[in-house]
Design a protein around this motif. Structure first.
Motif, PDB file in Angstrom:
ATOM      1  N   ALA A  36      21.958   6.365 -30.692  1.00 22.31           N
ATOM      2  CA  ALA A  36      21.357   5.064 -30.384  1.00 22.31           C
ATOM      3  C   ALA A  36      22.284   3.939 -30.818  1.00 22.31           C
ATOM      4  O   ALA A  36      22.936   4.032 -31.845  1.00 22.31           O
ATOM      5  CB  ALA A  36      20.026   4.932 -31.094  1.00 22.31           C
ATOM      6  N   VAL A  37      22.351   2.913 -29.995  1.00 23.20           N
ATOM      7  CA  VAL A  37      23.140   1.733 -30.348  1.00 23.20           C
ATOM      8  C   VAL A  37      22.150   0.633 -30.688  1.00 23.20           C
ATOM      9  O   VAL A  37      21.567   0.005 -29.828  1.00 23.20           O
ATOM     10  CB  VAL A  37      24.038   1.318 -29.168  1.00 23.20           C
ATOM     11  CG1 VAL A  37      24.903   0.134 -29.548  1.00 23.20           C
ATOM     12  CG2 VAL A  37      24.910   2.466 -28.753  1.00 23.20           C
ATOM     13  N   ARG A  38      21.919   0.449 -31.959  1.00 22.03           N
ATOM     14  CA  ARG A  38      20.959  -0.555 -32.405  1.00 22.03           C
ATOM     15  C   ARG A  38      21.487  -1.227 -33.658  1.00 22.03           C
ATOM     16  O   ARG A  38      22.020  -0.559 -34.535  1.00 22.03           O
ATOM     17  CB  ARG A  38      19.602   0.089 -32.768  1.00 22.03           C
ATOM     18  CG  ARG A  38      18.904   0.826 -31.653  1.00 22.03           C
ATOM     19  CD  ARG A  38      18.402  -0.131 -30.609  1.00 22.03           C
ATOM     20  NE  ARG A  38      17.595   0.507 -29.586  1.00 22.03           N
ATOM     21  CZ  ARG A  38      18.070   1.220 -28.565  1.00 22.03           C
ATOM     22  NH1 ARG A  38      19.356   1.412 -28.439  1.00 22.03           N
ATOM     23  NH2 ARG A  38      17.260   1.742 -27.673  1.00 22.03           N
ATOM     24  N   ASP A 210      13.109  -3.805 -30.580  1.00 19.91           N
ATOM     25  CA  ASP A 210      14.149  -2.854 -30.209  1.00 19.91           C
ATOM     26  C   ASP A 210      15.109  -3.456 -29.183  1.00 19.91           C
ATOM     27  O   ASP A 210      16.321  -3.273 -29.268  1.00 19.91           O
ATOM     28  CB  ASP A 210      13.496  -1.590 -29.648  1.00 19.91           C
ATOM     29  CG  ASP A 210      14.520  -0.569 -29.233  1.00 19.91           C
ATOM     30  OD1 ASP A 210      15.339  -0.202 -30.086  1.00 19.91           O
ATOM     31  OD2 ASP A 210      14.527  -0.161 -28.058  1.00 19.91           O
ATOM     32  N   ALA A 211      14.553  -4.190 -28.214  1.00 17.34           N
ATOM     33  CA  ALA A 211      15.399  -4.801 -27.172  1.00 17.34           C
ATOM     34  C   ALA A 211      16.398  -5.768 -27.812  1.00 17.34           C
ATOM     35  O   ALA A 211      17.578  -5.801 -27.449  1.00 17.34           O
ATOM     36  CB  ALA A 211      14.530  -5.525 -26.160  1.00 17.34           C
ATOM     37  N   ARG A 214      19.124  -3.829 -29.746  1.00 17.42           N
ATOM     38  CA  ARG A 214      20.088  -3.209 -28.840  1.00 17.42           C
ATOM     39  C   ARG A 214      21.083  -4.244 -28.314  1.00 17.42           C
ATOM     40  O   ARG A 214      22.284  -4.013 -28.291  1.00 17.42           O
ATOM     41  CB  ARG A 214      19.338  -2.543 -27.682  1.00 17.42           C
ATOM     42  CG  ARG A 214      20.223  -1.776 -26.768  1.00 17.42           C
ATOM     43  CD  ARG A 214      19.422  -1.059 -25.706  1.00 17.42           C
ATOM     44  NE  ARG A 214      20.339  -0.372 -24.824  1.00 17.42           N
ATOM     45  CZ  ARG A 214      20.984  -0.959 -23.846  1.00 17.42           C
ATOM     46  NH1 ARG A 214      20.820  -2.233 -23.626  1.00 17.42           N
ATOM     47  NH2 ARG A 214      21.809  -0.276 -23.072  1.00 17.42           N
ATOM     48  N   GLU A 215      20.554  -5.385 -27.888  1.00 21.30           N
ATOM     49  CA  GLU A 215      21.404  -6.469 -27.382  1.00 21.30           C
ATOM     50  C   GLU A 215      22.463  -6.844 -28.405  1.00 21.30           C
ATOM     51  O   GLU A 215      23.632  -6.961 -28.109  1.00 21.30           O
ATOM     52  CB  GLU A 215      20.534  -7.702 -27.149  1.00 21.30           C
ATOM     53  CG  GLU A 215      20.114  -7.906 -25.727  1.00 21.30           C
ATOM     54  CD  GLU A 215      19.147  -9.080 -25.618  1.00 21.30           C
ATOM     55  OE1 GLU A 215      18.435  -9.084 -24.642  1.00 21.30           O
ATOM     56  OE2 GLU A 215      19.100  -9.959 -26.513  1.00 21.30           O
ATOM     57  N   ILE A 218      25.194  -3.949 -29.026  1.00 25.11           N
ATOM     58  CA  ILE A 218      26.192  -3.764 -27.961  1.00 25.11           C
ATOM     59  C   ILE A 218      27.176  -4.921 -27.976  1.00 25.11           C
ATOM     60  O   ILE A 218      28.380  -4.740 -27.856  1.00 25.11           O
ATOM     61  CB  ILE A 218      25.514  -3.596 -26.592  1.00 25.11           C
ATOM     62  CG1 ILE A 218      24.869  -2.219 -26.551  1.00 25.11           C
ATOM     63  CG2 ILE A 218      26.505  -3.750 -25.455  1.00 25.11           C
ATOM     64  CD1 ILE A 218      24.435  -1.732 -25.218  1.00 25.11           C
ATOM     65  N   LEU A 221      29.449  -4.493 -30.992  1.00 23.17           N
ATOM     66  CA  LEU A 221      30.311  -3.312 -30.881  1.00 23.17           C
ATOM     67  C   LEU A 221      31.490  -3.569 -29.947  1.00 23.17           C
ATOM     68  O   LEU A 221      32.617  -3.193 -30.216  1.00 23.17           O
ATOM     69  CB  LEU A 221      29.476  -2.137 -30.350  1.00 23.17           C
ATOM     70  CG  LEU A 221      30.195  -0.821 -30.122  1.00 23.17           C
ATOM     71  CD1 LEU A 221      30.564  -0.193 -31.448  1.00 23.17           C
ATOM     72  CD2 LEU A 221      29.348   0.123 -29.312  1.00 23.17           C
ATOM     73  N   MET A 222      31.213  -4.229 -28.834  1.00 29.47           N
ATOM     74  CA  MET A 222      32.240  -4.361 -27.812  1.00 29.47           C
ATOM     75  C   MET A 222      32.956  -5.709 -27.812  1.00 29.47           C
ATOM     76  O   MET A 222      34.039  -5.821 -27.277  1.00 29.47           O
ATOM     77  CB  MET A 222      31.620  -4.144 -26.426  1.00 29.47           C
ATOM     78  CG  MET A 222      30.782  -2.903 -26.299  1.00 29.47           C
ATOM     79  SD  MET A 222      31.647  -1.395 -26.718  1.00 29.47           S
ATOM     80  CE  MET A 222      32.711  -1.193 -25.314  1.00 29.47           C
ATOM     81  N   HIS A 223      32.359  -6.749 -28.373  1.00 33.53           N
ATOM     82  CA  HIS A 223      32.968  -8.072 -28.219  1.00 33.53           C
ATOM     83  C   HIS A 223      33.265  -8.801 -29.525  1.00 33.53           C
ATOM     84  O   HIS A 223      34.193  -9.579 -29.590  1.00 33.53           O
ATOM     85  CB  HIS A 223      32.075  -8.969 -27.369  1.00 33.53           C
ATOM     86  CG  HIS A 223      31.965  -8.499 -25.960  1.00 33.53           C
ATOM     87  ND1 HIS A 223      33.061  -8.273 -25.176  1.00 33.53           N
ATOM     88  CD2 HIS A 223      30.896  -8.183 -25.208  1.00 33.53           C
ATOM     89  CE1 HIS A 223      32.664  -7.837 -23.996  1.00 33.53           C
ATOM     90  NE2 HIS A 223      31.359  -7.777 -23.994  1.00 33.53           N
ATOM     91  N   LYS A 225      34.653  -8.533 -32.580  1.00 31.00           N
ATOM     92  CA  LYS A 225      35.477  -7.749 -33.522  1.00 31.00           C
ATOM     93  C   LYS A 225      36.055  -8.637 -34.620  1.00 31.00           C
ATOM     94  O   LYS A 225      36.226  -9.799 -34.422  1.00 31.00           O
ATOM     95  CB  LYS A 225      36.582  -7.046 -32.761  1.00 31.00           C
ATOM     96  CG  LYS A 225      35.995  -5.948 -31.897  1.00 31.00           C
ATOM     97  CD  LYS A 225      37.068  -5.130 -31.259  1.00 31.00           C
ATOM     98  CE  LYS A 225      36.473  -4.166 -30.257  1.00 31.00           C
ATOM     99  NZ  LYS A 225      35.611  -3.187 -30.841  1.00 31.00           N
TER     100      LYS A 225
END
Lengths: 225, 417
Positions: A36-38, A210-211, A214-215, A218, A221-223, A225
């Protein structure tokens, strides 16, 4: 009759608790296949989820017309439920007494908001927008609201009897039911509504939180840094 | 519970995450999903709505679904482009796209397979490493042909020879599909024009395997791990993707898989940065009124709404007008989630509906940064003889930056080879 209603109350509460325990045990046993990505529940995540939960932000964006009715209905329902606690608590906390004026207003707005929702869904959308379960629930709530208002305005029951009956439930010493069919109807409708909607109450806020988690995850994780 | 005692419902329940179990309970059956569903808009059957799917999913997990209901539920699960519109409008924000994908995968585990047309494509991806059943060696040919045809400023370098700071990931469609290879060529040229030091993987480029996830293939996790590991071992830190599906795959589907996530950017995001830094300059006017179609995989699924619009607005001569349904409410063209494979007629209706919306804006063209959407919309234009043009956003940009690399020119040059 008092015994039947009291046991009915216990049965509904037992169903409620068992349903929740079942759900919790299912969730505890689960091992998710996909990681899970949370994010954790940070202040910004909690704050944005709180806005979603308390203000129904998503519904406002997609259907502002319906949002008005839905938000009003939920706000009135919460106020009315809190105010009803005075029958089950002794002594009654002063904060519940302080709600008297807003709850009287909410009591009138509550059935109006339900009628508004009915109209919005049946008349304006025109399609089979209103599901049978929605229709059933709205009808139960409307009947419950009308029976409550009738007792408030014209067929006033003995409040002491109601308090005695309610305290009997929470102290496990069932007592006689207050006189009058309206109270019985009101109480039974409450039990049906409660039995019908047990898990949504907790699951909906959890889904909204949860929504947001998650937002956030993500994005970081990806943007970020 | 012993494995042999597990029922179908148990297995499906196991496949769903614990958050998805909460979501099943969270649905209030309010009907907002029905109001906005683009598939329901074509064929008003309650069965197609998210609330109906969730109702049946709850029942199937609880073993209360009879054979007839099961059949109806399964068909409704696949008659869906997983566009995520129901997630956007859901008052409790149920992550419906993921729920459908995971439900499809769970059903497959119980032996209920996808429609045959989807299985064929999934098998092709696993066997050939692309959805076109073409040899892997041909994957990087577009780069050679583009250089030999004079579309590039210099030949593209392979990552194994030159591990540049940026990797351009073309994806299966732009690598193999003759009608879409221009997207890869134009992407590379635009990066060159901006002076970016980048490489490609050429014949080593894998399929992102995101279609496996979309259609519920049980091998997705294994295939994705393999690819993520390969990219990690190569030491790639920034990936630029021109395909919206690959972006969703590498960015979002892999999010829980990456051990050390590289930065994954869609081409439009990267170009937006380059234009902002003054590194990519528009040279020619492109006198067009265009309307922008948000691809689901970029918009609703990844919140990329502003960057492509900003890029379009910087092109001199271009006037951008919005359709009534745009951004998170953009109507899906039906090309996602394997819908076109299983229900091509539904996809065509959805695309045709979107084209009608675009026509109503009096635009010359509908522009999208997703080649799959472009293909779906073009199909509707052809079928209904619509006067509106469908362009990939690269096409509009390239006309301003270097008009000799138009899609038409690339297709013509490549077809001669």
């Amino acid at each position: 009759m008092g015994i039947i209603l009291t046991w009915g109350y216990y049965l509904v509460m037992l169903l409620f608790i068992v349903t929740y325990l079942q759900k919790i045990s299912l969730l505890l046993r689960k091992k998710d296949e996909l990681p899970a990505v949370r994010s954790g529940i940070t202040l910004p995540v909690a704050a944005s989820a709180a806005v979603d939960i308390l203000l129904f932000r998503r519904l406002f964006l997609s259907n502002a017309f319906l949002w008005f009715g839905e938000w009003l209905f939920h706000a009135c329902l919460v106020l009315i439920m809190v105010r009803h606690l005075r029958f089950f608590l002794d002594p009654v906390p002063p904060c519940i007494f302080s709600l008297q004026t807003p709850v009287i207003i909410a009591g009138y707005l509550f059935p109006l908001s339900l009628i508004y929702i009915f109209m919005a869904k049946l008349v304006i959308e025109k399609k089979s927008y209103l599901s049978s379960s929605n229709f059933f629930l709205l009808t139960l709530l409307l009947l419950s609201a009308v029976s409550g208002l009738l007792m408030k305005l014209w067929f006033r029951p003995d409040l002491a009897e109601i308090k005695w009956f309610s305290l009997g439930i929470v102290t496990f010493s069932p007592s006689e039911v207050p006189h009058g069919p309206l109270f019985i109807m009101h109480f039974v409708l409450f039990l049906i509504v409660f039995a019908y909607l047990p898990t949504h109450i907790a699951a909906a806020p959890a889904s909204l939180l949860d929504a947001r988690q998650r937002e956030k995850a993500i994005r970081s994780l990806m943007h970020e840094k | 519970m012993a494995a042999h005692l597990k029922t179908q419902g148990d297995r499906i329940a196991e496949g769903l995450s614990w958050r998805q179990h909460i979501e099943l309970d969270a649905c209030t059956r309010c009907g907002e999903c029905q109001r906005w569903c683009p598939v329901y808009a074509q064929d008003s059957r309650e069965l197609l709505t998210a609330r109906s799917k969730i109702k049946y999913l709850r029942k199937i997990v609880g073993e209360r679904l009879n054979d007839r209901e099961e059949e109806k539920f399964i068909s409704s699960l696949y008659e869906c482009s997983a566009c995520g519109q129901c997630h956007v409008v859901c008052p409790v924000r149920i992550n419906t796209s993921e729920l459908w994908e995971q439900s499809r995968a769970s059903l497959v585990k119980t032996g209920i397979l996808q429609p045959v047309s989807q299985i064929k494509q999934l098998s092709a991806i696993k066997e050939f490493n692309n959805s076109y059943s073409r040899p892997q060696q041909e994957r990087g040919l577009w780069a050679d042909m583009a250089w030999e045809s004079g579309f590039l400023l210099k030949p593209l370098r392979l990552w194994k020879d030159h591990p540049a700071p940026v990797l351009y990931f073309a994806g299966c469609t732009a690598s193999y599909d003759p009608s879409q290879q221009a997207v890869a060529v134009q992407s590379a040229r635009l990066l060159q024009e901006a002076g970016i030091d980048f490489s490609i993987l050429g014949s080593e480029e894998p399929c992102c395997a995101s279609k496996l996830r979309r259609m519920g293939d049980g091998d997705f996790l294994r295939e994705a791990w393999r690819r993520a590991e390969m990219i990690r071992e190569m030491g790639i830190r920034t990936i630029i993707v021109s395909c919206a599906g690959c972006y969703k795959g590498l960015h979002s589907d892999y999010a829980g898989i990456w051990l050390d996530a590289p930065e994954v950017l869609h081409l439009t995001q990267f170009l937006d940065l380059l234009i902002g830094d003054g590194r990519l300059r528009m040279r020619h006017e492109v006198p067009l009124i265009v309307t922008y179609h948000d691809p689901c995989h970029l918009g609703r699924h990844n919140n990329i709404y502003d960057e492509p619009r900003r890029v379009l607005r910087t092109i001199p001569g271009v006037k951008l007008v919005e359709m009534p349904r745009h951004r998170s409410f953009s109507s899906c063209c039906g090309m996602g989630g394997g819908l076109k494979l299983a229900y091509p007629e539904v996809q065509l209706k959805m695309s045709a509906g979107r084209i009608k919306e675009a026509e109503a804006t009096s635009s010359d063209a509908v522009v999208t940064p997703c080649q799959t959407c472009a293909m779906g919309l073009q199909h509707a234009v052809d079928e209904h003889s619509s006067p509106i043009k469908v362009y990939h956003s690269n096409e509009i940009l390239i006309r301003s930056v270097c008009p000799d690399v138009t899609g038409e020119a690339v297709i013509e040059a490549f077809s001669r080879r």
